[in-house]
Design a protein around this motif. Sequence first.
Motif, PDB file in Angstrom:
ATOM      1  N   UNK A 162      17.922  -4.544  -2.825  1.00  0.00           N
ATOM      2  CA  UNK A 162      19.443  -4.416  -3.099  1.00  0.00           C
ATOM      3  C   UNK A 162      20.566  -3.708  -2.322  1.00  0.00           C
ATOM      4  N   UNK A 163      19.930  -2.772  -1.773  1.00  0.00           N
ATOM      5  CA  UNK A 163      20.684  -1.960  -0.773  1.00  0.00           C
ATOM      6  C   UNK A 163      21.109  -2.877   0.646  1.00  0.00           C
ATOM      7  N   UNK A 164      20.045  -3.573   1.125  1.00  0.00           N
ATOM      8  CA  UNK A 164      20.533  -4.241   2.347  1.00  0.00           C
ATOM      9  C   UNK A 164      21.181  -5.450   2.201  1.00  0.00           C
ATOM     10  N   UNK A 165      20.957  -6.165   0.866  1.00  0.00           N
ATOM     11  CA  UNK A 165      22.009  -7.305   0.837  1.00  0.00           C
ATOM     12  C   UNK A 165      23.231  -6.843   0.423  1.00  0.00           C
ATOM     13  N   UNK A 166      23.467  -5.773  -0.082  1.00  0.00           N
ATOM     14  CA  UNK A 166      24.798  -5.430  -0.314  1.00  0.00           C
ATOM     15  C   UNK A 166      25.439  -5.170   1.036  1.00  0.00           C
ATOM     16  N   UNK A 167      24.877  -5.067   1.816  1.00  0.00           N
ATOM     17  CA  UNK A 167      25.675  -4.636   3.161  1.00  0.00           C
ATOM     18  C   UNK A 167      25.888  -5.737   3.940  1.00  0.00           C
ATOM     19  N   UNK A 168      25.488  -7.050   3.477  1.00  0.00           N
ATOM     20  CA  UNK A 168      25.861  -8.344   4.249  1.00  0.00           C
ATOM     21  C   UNK A 168      26.376  -9.196   3.302  1.00  0.00           C
ATOM     22  N   UNK A 169      27.433  -9.884   3.947  1.00  0.00           N
ATOM     23  CA  UNK A 169      28.199 -11.103   3.084  1.00  0.00           C
ATOM     24  C   UNK A 169      27.427 -12.002   2.587  1.00  0.00           C
ATOM     25  N   UNK A 170      27.496 -12.531   1.305  1.00  0.00           N
ATOM     26  CA  UNK A 170      26.629 -13.411   0.778  1.00  0.00           C
ATOM     27  C   UNK A 170      26.250 -14.699   1.531  1.00  0.00           C
ATOM     28  N   UNK A 171      27.103 -15.002   2.504  1.00  0.00           N
ATOM     29  CA  UNK A 171      26.901 -16.299   3.363  1.00  0.00           C
ATOM     30  C   UNK A 171      26.421 -16.023   4.593  1.00  0.00           C
ATOM     31  N   UNK A 172      26.082 -14.421   4.953  1.00  0.00           N
ATOM     32  CA  UNK A 172      25.578 -14.315   6.210  1.00  0.00           C
ATOM     33  C   UNK A 172      24.246 -14.770   6.517  1.00  0.00           C
ATOM     34  N   UNK A 173      24.045 -15.856   7.411  1.00  0.00           N
ATOM     35  CA  UNK A 173      22.363 -16.565   7.533  1.00  0.00           C
ATOM     36  C   UNK A 173      21.634 -15.381   7.967  1.00  0.00           C
ATOM     37  N   UNK A 174      21.948 -14.170   8.120  1.00  0.00           N
ATOM     38  CA  UNK A 174      20.880 -13.206   8.609  1.00  0.00           C
ATOM     39  C   UNK A 174      20.381 -12.230   7.402  1.00  0.00           C
ATOM     40  N   UNK A 204       0.841  -1.421   0.023  1.00  0.00           N
ATOM     41  CA  UNK A 204       0.035   0.107   0.080  1.00  0.00           C
ATOM     42  C   UNK A 204       0.858   1.347   0.046  1.00  0.00           C
ATOM     43  N   UNK A 205       2.055   1.317   0.553  1.00  0.00           N
ATOM     44  CA  UNK A 205       2.861   2.470   0.706  1.00  0.00           C
ATOM     45  C   UNK A 205       4.483   2.275  -0.138  1.00  0.00           C
ATOM     46  N   UNK A 206       4.399   0.979  -0.680  1.00  0.00           N
ATOM     47  CA  UNK A 206       5.637   0.760  -1.241  1.00  0.00           C
ATOM     48  C   UNK A 206       5.577   0.121  -2.432  1.00  0.00           C
ATOM     49  N   UNK A 207       6.260   0.616  -3.704  1.00  0.00           N
ATOM     50  CA  UNK A 207       5.990  -0.152  -4.881  1.00  0.00           C
ATOM     51  C   UNK A 207       7.134  -1.109  -4.942  1.00  0.00           C
ATOM     52  N   UNK A 208       6.991  -1.908  -6.356  1.00  0.00           N
ATOM     53  CA  UNK A 208       7.891  -2.621  -6.678  1.00  0.00           C
ATOM     54  C   UNK A 208       8.929  -2.471  -6.736  1.00  0.00           C
ATOM     55  N   UNK A 209       9.609  -1.222  -7.338  1.00  0.00           N
ATOM     56  CA  UNK A 209      10.802  -0.446  -7.512  1.00  0.00           C
ATOM     57  C   UNK A 209      11.503  -0.316  -6.299  1.00  0.00           C
ATOM     58  N   UNK A 210      10.623   0.341  -5.225  1.00  0.00           N
ATOM     59  CA  UNK A 210      11.405   0.855  -4.049  1.00  0.00           C
ATOM     60  C   UNK A 210      11.537  -0.507  -3.270  1.00  0.00           C
ATOM     61  N   UNK A 211      10.860  -1.532  -3.428  1.00  0.00           N
ATOM     62  CA  UNK A 211      11.101  -2.885  -2.693  1.00  0.00           C
ATOM     63  C   UNK A 211      12.297  -3.466  -3.168  1.00  0.00           C
ATOM     64  N   UNK A 212      12.363  -3.274  -4.595  1.00  0.00           N
ATOM     65  CA  UNK A 212      13.720  -3.817  -5.227  1.00  0.00           C
ATOM     66  C   UNK A 212      14.959  -3.140  -4.675  1.00  0.00           C
TER      67      UNK A 212
END
Lengths: 497, 497
Positions: free
Chosen positions: B436-448, B424-432
């Motif tokens: 991408x922003x959050x995943x970039x700040x964690x190692x690919x193997x970080x389980x969290x 309702x408050x976030x569109x597909x592009x914002x979610x994407x």
Amino acid sequence: MLLRVRAAVAQLAAGLGAGPGGQPPAEPRGAGPGRGSPPPAAFSRPAFLQLTPEELRRADDHTGRAVQSPRDGRRRLPWRTGYAEVINAGKSQHNEDQACCEVVFVEQRPSPRGWLSSREGGGELDGGRKGFYFHYWALFDGHAGSGAAVMASERLHLHICEQLRDLVEILQDPSPPPICLPHDTRAGSADPNQVSSTEDHGEVPNDAVPRFHLEKAVSHESLVIGAIENAFKHMDDQIERERASQHLPGGCCALAAIYLMGKFYVANAGDSRAIIIRNGEIIPMSREFTPETERQRLQFLALLRPELLGKEFTHLEFPRRIQPKELGKKMLYRDQNMNGWAYKKIEEDDLKFPLIFGEGKKARMMATIGVTRGLGDHDLKVFSSNIHIKPFLSCFPEVRVYDLTQYEHCPDDVLVLGTDGLWDVTNDKEVAGVVMEVLMSYEPNDPCRYTMVAQELVVRSRGVLKERGWRLANDKLGSGDDISVFVIPLGGPGNYT
Amino acid sequence: MLLRVRAAVAQLAAGLGAGPGGQPPAEPRGAGPGRGSPPPAAFSRPAFLQLTPEELRRADDHTGRAVQSPRDGRRRLPWRTGYAEVINAGKSQHNEDQACCEVVFVEQRPSPRGWLSSREGGGELDGGRKGFYFHYWALFDGHAGSGAAVMASERLHLHICEQLRDLVEILQDPSPPPICLPHDTRAGSADPNQVSSTEDHGEVPNDAVPRFHLEKAVSHESLVIGAIENAFKHMDDQIERERASQHLPGGCCALAAIYLMGKFYVANAGDSRAIIIRNGEIIPMSREFTPETERQRLQFLALLRPELLGKEFTHLEFPRRIQPKELGKKMLYRDQNMNGWAYKKIEEDDLKFPLIFGEGKKARMMATIGVTRGLGDHDLKVFSSNIHIKPFLSCFPEVRVYDLTQYEHCPDDVLVLGTDGLWDVTNDKEVAGVVMEVLMSYEPNDPCRYTMVAQELVVRSRGVLKERGWRLANDKLGSGDDISVFVIPLGGPGNYT
């Protein structure tokens, strides 16, 4: 603009009915001036081909299958549109495709007290008459006779014009269309309790009526779509009314492209197809309506109105006919709310013939018809039964819109309309390939280049007559169907006439 | 794989009904082992959150709106799936969203004489039992109570499992699914006229039955789709049966993702949404079902079954309510077969309330409900009337398929499932962008890392509590609805457990 149909429609108007809530349709009349009235259901080819009697005979020859196009030196179609057609290889006596290309003037309907009558200017053309033009191209693919296709090719654009006449001022006014218009005195519908109401005196525009908080915005574009949709319905009604007197058996698919105020409206009811080829990219402008693509709508109707199936058909889909000895086994089926398949135990009722049966070009509804939208077919019944097909058919088109102003078009960008004779043997990509290949070999200003494309498309789908019938370059069977193609340059408006 | 539900479903099976043509549904039973049976319609949160009573109280607090996720050190969801949720800002007493994440073993149904019983191997797992696993994630967005959502979150995957049990051998056999299976003796359906037929003895595989010329090919994929569709139907039937005894008022939207044999099947019934974000590209995996998107289906039903409207509603759509004094004027309308709008003269019948009314989030069917597919709502009526809503609602999902084997997925490729509180408050592009922003700040193997994405998505849609309520970073109003999000890594199978 030799093909203009101007105020012709004024005479026709009274015979068309005034839309939902309006007057009941009056008795049919003949077409207006500017077009010859062919004898009922006689074989004919599109007027713009201007065929001589000898040429007409040649066009009707199944063995030669000569490709027909507007001749050099005769009338040219608007925007240098290309057109070509060829008759079938013998599946019906005549070419059951029809085509129409017109520039139509929509004249505002005279109103004793129009809601916008006090406004200035806006669309005053041609000596004071308010109105606008639309460009129109359409293909009609008849079946079970050519009558419906012939009549639709002569009248559909007039019905569209008729639907647009009430919208002349509204479409030319940049403000949002009014939700509600004042009393329509022509319809004789005045409510005696309301005659003293102030906003009924016509001089007050809609804005004076207090707006409701919850009010949906409706675009100009959606008014044009609604007008086209209702025009198809009125066309279908006219065929129904006149089918006895005019001898109009059968029906037809209808594909129409309307250019109006910078936008293309492509309306499709049936299995013809339109695509835009722009800078090499393919943009689909229609989809086909067949028993397969409309399965769920048809099954839903059959489920809710089982009496329409006449105890002969089941609304469930099965991958094949079931044999009586298979009763009690489990068979794959699809119901109206499913896209996947599941197994069900075969019951007595499942032995009826499935409403939808067959695949691809062989898919049939009620074992009878392979298209599920179009005009006509009011008398069509399941073979040797009293079960009517028409309740399952829809005359309403799907209308897709393409805004020509959103992109700078080059002379090689085109809109291609084709009947299924073209698309049965040629896919979008191949068509785009032919378009680009042929256009490249003609100067951008060559007035014949779009005709050459249309001819090449027809020739490549028809193939060449060999010992084993009409064959394509890859030796596969060519299309034995009637084939008709329009190639419309998108760089048209303002560039060519 | 701590969350496996193995043969649990065997016990449940008898209570679920055997699909079309099978036995009528037996009396309901409790859930199988491996899951606690909550008291009827009690407030609960997803079992995988393993909340302590104190945490449960905190999750239920509308003022703090603490984001809930699986805790570190406790169970991890399969594939390291991320999950986060938050309660609404006060619109209902409890969080009416529910979630479920399971790995389910589908055990082949024991058959006295299976059609493929003579074949070897193929799916013999876990000590000789034939079967396969599927992974399952689902969100349920309840309305008018949490009962339906709670029950659906506990049972839908069991219904899917139940539907798949008959397909275990068929799905593991690379040859096309058989169109017809032999007699099902369990269903007690033998036709006394057919007992001597040779192909009824079960030992003969389907191939021995002569094939018909016209036989539609059905894919394995479409069998899974059919199984999921029917599972939704059985789930809805179970809610209907148990709604009195289990106190299940209201209904719920349901969005489920099933990973099975290399493919994701995303099934949606309602206004939740699923998207795949792959290499920065957005791939929609669902569409919303609302009065606006399903207008034509609803109008078509109302047109064919006017008695369902109880003389209170008109199947036509109008841009706003009509006042009695407007009788005889012309107003914009849309009928079931139109996508555009046109004017019609207002008649007495048009003064009834429109079946579909309002726009966007405010669009309602029969002035009552804003979603048109989902589970439950069997007792829902138009306010202060005896008009039932359920006939217009569909419990059938649209299932979209994504083949995971067609693309090499990196750890940043994910499938996001979210209830409408998110969208309702976030569109597909914002979610994407957030993904991408959050995943970039964690190692690919970080389980969290996927949990962090889910939390961030929830926090950004909820906003921060300020003087003027929950506000987003741009100071717009945050979502006051329940919000639930799954973030599922597409590189999952074989990489993480």
